[in-house]
Write an enzyme that holds these catalytic residues in place. Structure first.
Site, short mmCIF file in Angstrom:
data_model
loop_
_atom_site.label_atom_id
_atom_site.label_comp_id
_atom_site.label_asym_id
_atom_site.label_seq_id
_atom_site.Cartn_x
_atom_site.Cartn_y
_atom_site.Cartn_z
N HIS A 88 37.48 47.94 32.28
CA HIS A 88 38.48 47.35 31.40
C HIS A 88 39.15 46.14 32.06
O HIS A 88 39.41 45.12 31.40
CB HIS A 88 39.50 48.41 31.03
CG HIS A 88 40.65 47.90 30.21
ND1 HIS A 88 41.95 48.00 30.63
CD2 HIS A 88 40.68 47.28 29.01
CE1 HIS A 88 42.75 47.48 29.71
NE2 HIS A 88 42.01 47.03 28.73
N GLU A 91 36.90 43.24 31.68
CA GLU A 91 36.97 42.69 30.32
C GLU A 91 38.12 41.68 30.21
O GLU A 91 37.97 40.61 29.63
CB GLU A 91 37.16 43.83 29.33
CG GLU A 91 37.34 43.39 27.88
CD GLU A 91 38.38 44.21 27.15
OE1 GLU A 91 39.31 43.61 26.58
OE2 GLU A 91 38.26 45.45 27.16
N HIS A 92 39.26 42.01 30.79
CA HIS A 92 40.39 41.07 30.80
C HIS A 92 40.04 39.80 31.57
O HIS A 92 40.34 38.68 31.13
CB HIS A 92 41.61 41.72 31.43
CG HIS A 92 42.42 42.57 30.50
ND1 HIS A 92 43.72 42.29 30.16
CD2 HIS A 92 42.10 43.71 29.83
CE1 HIS A 92 44.18 43.21 29.33
NE2 HIS A 92 43.20 44.09 29.12
N GLU A 168 49.83 47.67 29.86
CA GLU A 168 49.08 48.26 28.74
C GLU A 168 48.98 49.77 28.92
O GLU A 168 49.16 50.53 27.96
CB GLU A 168 47.69 47.63 28.67
CG GLU A 168 46.86 48.11 27.52
CD GLU A 168 45.50 47.43 27.45
OE1 GLU A 168 44.56 48.06 26.93
OE2 GLU A 168 45.39 46.28 27.91
#
Length: 483
Positions: A88, A91-92, A168
């Protein structure tokens, strides 16, 4: 209306910053030949480029637009202990630039082309998408191929962005009691499977993560043979193939890492966890180990059970007024404010059947747990009617047809099917198989897959809120994460 048949829940979002589009010239040199792999009656075609990357094109000329996606068969299940959340985090960081595209520029260019874009990470896959006017497809393919192969950024960009990822996690999990409980449920249900780790990562792993951890994950998994390009819209397959060869086809090939089997051992008894957190209501979740749907042709007995469990879930909660709603949430002596079920039987890892509920006033989590299990036991004892099953299969058919009005849904289904190793037309095949499930098969799985030895129960035990903490809406979040 619920779509019980959906193979992927894609969380849509938009990054939109205005800037004039740049002219992206494609190199005129000839590209290596590609091999045609498959096709469907709907016109979808599948190819493999010389470097191993695959391409799926679904023409749909109802509007002059196109959806362009890149799916990678890598997600949090491919991480190792100590680096949870790195898929993840990468992905950022894919939005943070290449040699020729500065940080943040990717999103600005897509917006200037009249498009919108985002990305998503789950346990099984990572994906990137843009929806743009069809005539700008070449531009986004050039941009996406560039960052796939040449993602690079200074350490300071990572230092800033990892704090965004941590926030997040706080907002979606740590500050959401039900989501945090579900995270603990997965960690308790699975011992060997990497599904036990959260997609967003454990906070201690995020604290310890380094820029090199992310770069190493990119170098290991972002190789052409581990990815597929999916294009749906007002396009011509051979033209898209030519663009793919000129952009993605120039990325050097690389080996896909060998994946070690990490099979979950047989569960030997019921597991229970109490999760204490500031909350206004209790919440209970029952996770039953279940068979996974591995194929949609030449089915095994395990595949047939997975299909019947999908049907059972739809019978229990697949429409307004379904069994759980009628039995648990209605009437003067109702047990629950809400009750739901879900058969997570499609994935690269182990499958689960979930039953969840929120106690009504004057009731407790144990009351809800008993009531949920009683409804499954009723199906096991009394069976279901053919008309009840026909109702849910009719809904499956309708929702499948309606979903095809969306280019994003068409592309997402194709990408998800590829990740799972299913054929292009897996949705049509699955619908046909579900229509063939019988009431007797649903009754049989209800009797065989809901014993204590296959069960993990998590209960949210509400605690008083700190005086300065406002009440928040409590909801469980999906396993996927969106940038």
């Amino acid at each position: 209306m619920k779509r019980a048949l959906t193979l992927i829940a894609l969380l849509a979002g938009v990054h939109a910053l205005a800037q004039q589009p740049s002219t992206l010239a494609l190199a005129p040199a000839p590209a290596p030949a590609a091999a045609a792999l498959a096709g469907t009656p709907s016109g979808a075609q599948q190819f493999q480029l010389a470097n191993g990357m695959q391409l799926i094109v679904q023409p749909d000329r109802r509007a002059p637009t196109a959806v362009h996606m890149v799916w990678l068969r890598v997600g949090s299940m491919d991480e190792v202990d100590g680096t949870s959340g790195v898929a993840h985090a990468l992905e950022h960081m894919m939005f943070k630039g290449t040699k020729d595209v500065p940080p943040g520029e990717f999103s600005r260019r897509v917006a200037a082309l009249g498009g919108q874009e985002n990305a998503f990470t789950s346990r099984d896959y990572t994906g990137y998408y843009q929806q743009i006017p069809a005539e700008r497809l070449a531009d986004v393919m050039q941009l996406e191929a560039d960052r796939f192969a040449h993602n690079q950024w200074p350490d300071e960009e990572f230092t800033r962005e990892i704090e965004v990822v941590k926030e997040e996690r706080r907002m979606r999990t740590d500050d959401q009691p039900r989501a945090a409980m579900i995270e603990q449920l997965y960690a308790s249900t699975f011992i060997a499977s990497p599904y036990r780790r959260p997609v967003v990562g454990w906070m201690s792993d995020l604290d310890a993560m380094t820029p090199q951890d992310v770069r190493d994950f990119h170098a290991r998994w972002y190789v052409p043979a581990n990815a597929v390009i999916v294009v749906a819209g007002d396009v011509e397959p051979q033209r898209v193939l030519a663009l793919a060869q000129q952009t993605y086809g120039r990325i050097p090939p690389g080996p896909v890492p060998v994946r070690k089997p990490r099979e979950e051992p047989e569960q030997k008894g019921i597991r229970r966890i109490d999760f204490k957190a500031p909350a206004d209501q209790a919440y209970v979740a029952l996770a039953f180990r279940a068979p996974r749907l591995e194929r949609v042709q030449e089915l095994t007995a395990s595949d047939r059970d997975a299909l019947a469990l999908l049907a059972l879930s739809a019978v229990l909660s697949g429409y307004d007024g379904a069994r759980l709603q009628r039995a648990l949430t209605q009437g003067a002596d109702r047990v629950a404010d809400s009750a739901d079920s879900g058969a997570s039987v499609v994935g690269r890892g182990p499958a689960l059947f979930l039953l969840t509920g929120v106690p009504a006033a004057g009731k407790n989590a144990q009351d809800v747990e008993r009531a949920l299990r009683a409804e499954v036991a009723r199906v096991a004892r009394e069976g279901i009617g053919a008309d009840e099953l026909a109702r849910v299969t009719t809904q499956w058919a309708a929702s499948t047809i309606y979903a095809r009005d969306s280019l994003q849904s068409q592309a997402s289904d194709l990408g998800s099917n590829w990740v799972q190793g299913l054929p292009l037309d897996a949705d049509d095949r699955l619908l046909q198989l579900l229509r063939g499930v019988t009431p007797a098969e649903v009754q049989s799985v209800a009797a065989r897959w809901f014993g204590d030895d296959q069960l993990t129960v998590a209960t949210l035990v509400p605690q008083p809120r700190p005086a300065n903490q406002p009440a928040r809406a409590e909801s469980a979040v999906p396993s996927g994460r969106m940038h």
